[in-house]
Enzyme design. Structure first.
Site, PDB file in Angstrom:
ATOM      1  N   CYS A 339      41.471  44.161  35.840  1.00 10.81           N
ATOM      2  CA  CYS A 339      41.092  43.115  36.850  1.00 10.81           C
ATOM      3  C   CYS A 339      42.206  42.846  37.706  1.00 10.81           C
ATOM      4  O   CYS A 339      42.724  43.362  38.502  1.00 10.81           O
ATOM      5  CB  CYS A 339      40.810  41.768  36.144  1.00 10.81           C
ATOM      6  N   HIS A 436      36.644  43.796  32.311  1.00 12.76           N
ATOM      7  CA  HIS A 436      36.966  43.097  30.971  1.00 12.76           C
ATOM      8  C   HIS A 436      36.293  43.681  29.885  1.00 12.76           C
ATOM      9  O   HIS A 436      35.257  44.239  30.042  1.00 12.76           O
ATOM     10  CB  HIS A 436      36.923  41.422  30.881  1.00 12.76           C
TER      11      HIS A 436
END
Length: 492
Positions: A339, A436
């Site tokens: 991310c 994630h």
């Protein structure tokens, strides 16, 4: 199992933050599920950088997603209608019913009015949830005796009174000072607030609880409510932690004979639970570091997610860690980013709308051939994907406000739903992804550590593992708390 009759809500509040409210709430969600009820968690307002995407593609606090998992139900925004995600020391992004409504300073959010409109939203979310589940297992936030914030409270005793919840006060004896904290907390409550408190839970006790019998009786006399139990400090039950407060107390250095993986400890690090599964791999020594030596000693360096990628990247440059990460890559060590960490590894991060910073644009670490543009619209969704050329089905989720484009012919790390590419794969030792939870998948972990060990481990069903932990937690609470007293208070 037949669903039992409807129960009134139960709520767990604290003498301070980090006393174990989230974990005990998860444990009671599992207890009620085991006993044939249909529970759901609820936290009116959560402040955390640990968030999760619901099946509807909306955002809530990760702790409520964990509690929903313990209850055996899908997570939903009604379980956490207000989520505050700090972007820096002064401001936070406000998530209402799963969607961002912009950034506010702490002064704007906490000191403006009594937040009546927001409390209406919170109560409506609670009522929707209570119409579908029973009992609602509620969690407070921080301390319930912050007098300067009480008029604007939408989370603690104001919510307990509105819901008519049987409320239990939790304290952490491992910190010390519980007599003062418990007595002071109860003394500062208004009569209608004190009437909600049905008992006290002493958490994180080390040693023989029988030796604290005198202390227990003193607390009951001082506070005027029963101590319903003393929960021992445990290390053999693995429940996700809500906050990153404890990361600096975890392992922080390399260990000989294992694959050493260093997670860079960012100031605004988000979703640190991305590494829980990796931490349980017997081949791995996972540690968190904010030192050049910590990065230099690692075989694998991971740049995690961040709520403010630009400011965390600038901080890495200022403290020398950026150069250490680039050097690790040049020396042939594994460097990956997830991310915000994926964005940092690229050539450039542009912020034309000043979503995170007034810098406009900053140069990345130039490890991956990608460029990122930060956008005001947030991507939140759960994902099914395949990793590299492996056929195993993997799961993860996206929560990000940027769009990253890969330059050249480099491959993606993952294919979402078999069609849409994610991330950038430069080599087996260098890649980045927006996903994630990508490291919750055994195939990804095996591929990550393969250059450093020939040891094979059996594939673990991580969902089953987590379910077993909730059962162990429920058993621990049943053994050490007066569960029957709780039932007596919540049966209508």
């Amino acid at each position: 199992m037949k669903i039992q009759s409807k129960l009134r809500p139960v709520m767990f509040v604290g003498t301070s933050s980090d006393v174990g409210k989230s974990v005990i709430t998860a444990g009671f969600c599992r207890i009620f599920k085991q006993d044939g009820y249909h529970p759901a968690p609820f936290k009116a307002q959560n402040m955390s950088l640990n968030s999760y995407a619901t099946p509807q593609g909306l955002e809530i606090g990760r702790a409520q997603a964990v509690q929903a998992e313990a209850a055996g139900i899908p997570c939903h925004t009604d379980m956490n209608p207000v989520l505050l995600k700090p972007t820096n020391d002064q401001t936070a992004q406000v998530i209402l019913n799963g969607k961002s409504i912009g950034n506010q300073s702490a002064k704007e959010y906490f000191l403006s009015g009594d937040r009546t409109a927001l409390f209406v939203e919170v109560r409506q979310a609670y009522e929707r949830l209570a119409s579908r589940y029973s009992p609602i297992v509620m969690e407070g936030a921080g301390s319930i005796s912050e007098l300067n914030l009480k008029k604007r409270d939408i989370t603690n005793m104001r919510m307990a009174i509105a819901a008519g919840a049987a409320t239990y006060l939790i304290t952490d004896i491992d910190r010390g000072g519980i007599f003062a904290s418990l007595y002071g907390t109860m003394a500062l409550l208004e009569p209608e607030e004190k009437a909600c408190i049905k008992g006290i839970i002493i958490n994180k006790f080390r040693g023989d609880a029988a030796l604290f019998q005198d202390g227990k009786e003193m607390i009951e006399e001082l506070c005027g409510v029963p101590v319903i139990g003393i929960v021992p400090y445990f290390k053999d039950i693995f429940i996700e932690e809500e906050d990153a407060v404890s990361l600096r107390q975890k392992r922080n250095q390399a260990v000989a004979g294992q694959v050493n993986i260093a997670v860079v400890l960012l100031s605004r690090m988000s979703n640190f639970t991305d590494f829980d599964r990796l931490d349980k791999d017997s081949r791995v020594n996972l540690y968190y570091t904010h030192t050049v030596k910590g990065i230099a000693d690692a075989d694998i360096v991971i740049l995690p997610g961040s709520k403010n990628t630009i400011e965390d990247l600038q901080e890495l440059r200022n403290n020398g860690l950026a150069d250490a990460i680039i050097l690790a890559h040049q020396q042939g060590k594994t460097v990956i980013g997830i991310c915000g960490g994926y964005q940092m590894m690229g050539r450039m991060i542009k912020d034309p709308g000043q979503v995170e910073s007034d810098a406009g644009e900053v140069a990345g670490l130039n490890i991956l051939p990608v460029e990122t543009v930060l956008l005001s619209e947030k991507m939140t969704r759960q994902c099914v994907f395949t990793y590299r050329d492996f056929t195993e089905e993997c799961i993860g989720y996206e929560i990000h406000m940027g769009e990253t484009k890969v330059c050249g012919e480099n491959k993606a790390v993952a294919f979402l739903d078999g069609q849409h590419p994610d991330g950038c794969f430069l080599s087996e030792k260098c890649w980045g992804s927006y996903l994630h939870g990508i490291l919750d998948n055994q195939v990804v972990i095996n591929d990550l550590v393969a250059p450093y060990t020939d040891i094979q481990v059996e594939s673990v069903d991580y969902l089953q593992f987590r379910s077993e932990q909730y059962d162990k937690l429920a058993a621990l609470l049943r053994e050490n708390l007066d569960i029957e007293q709780v039932y007596q208070q919540i049966k209508e």
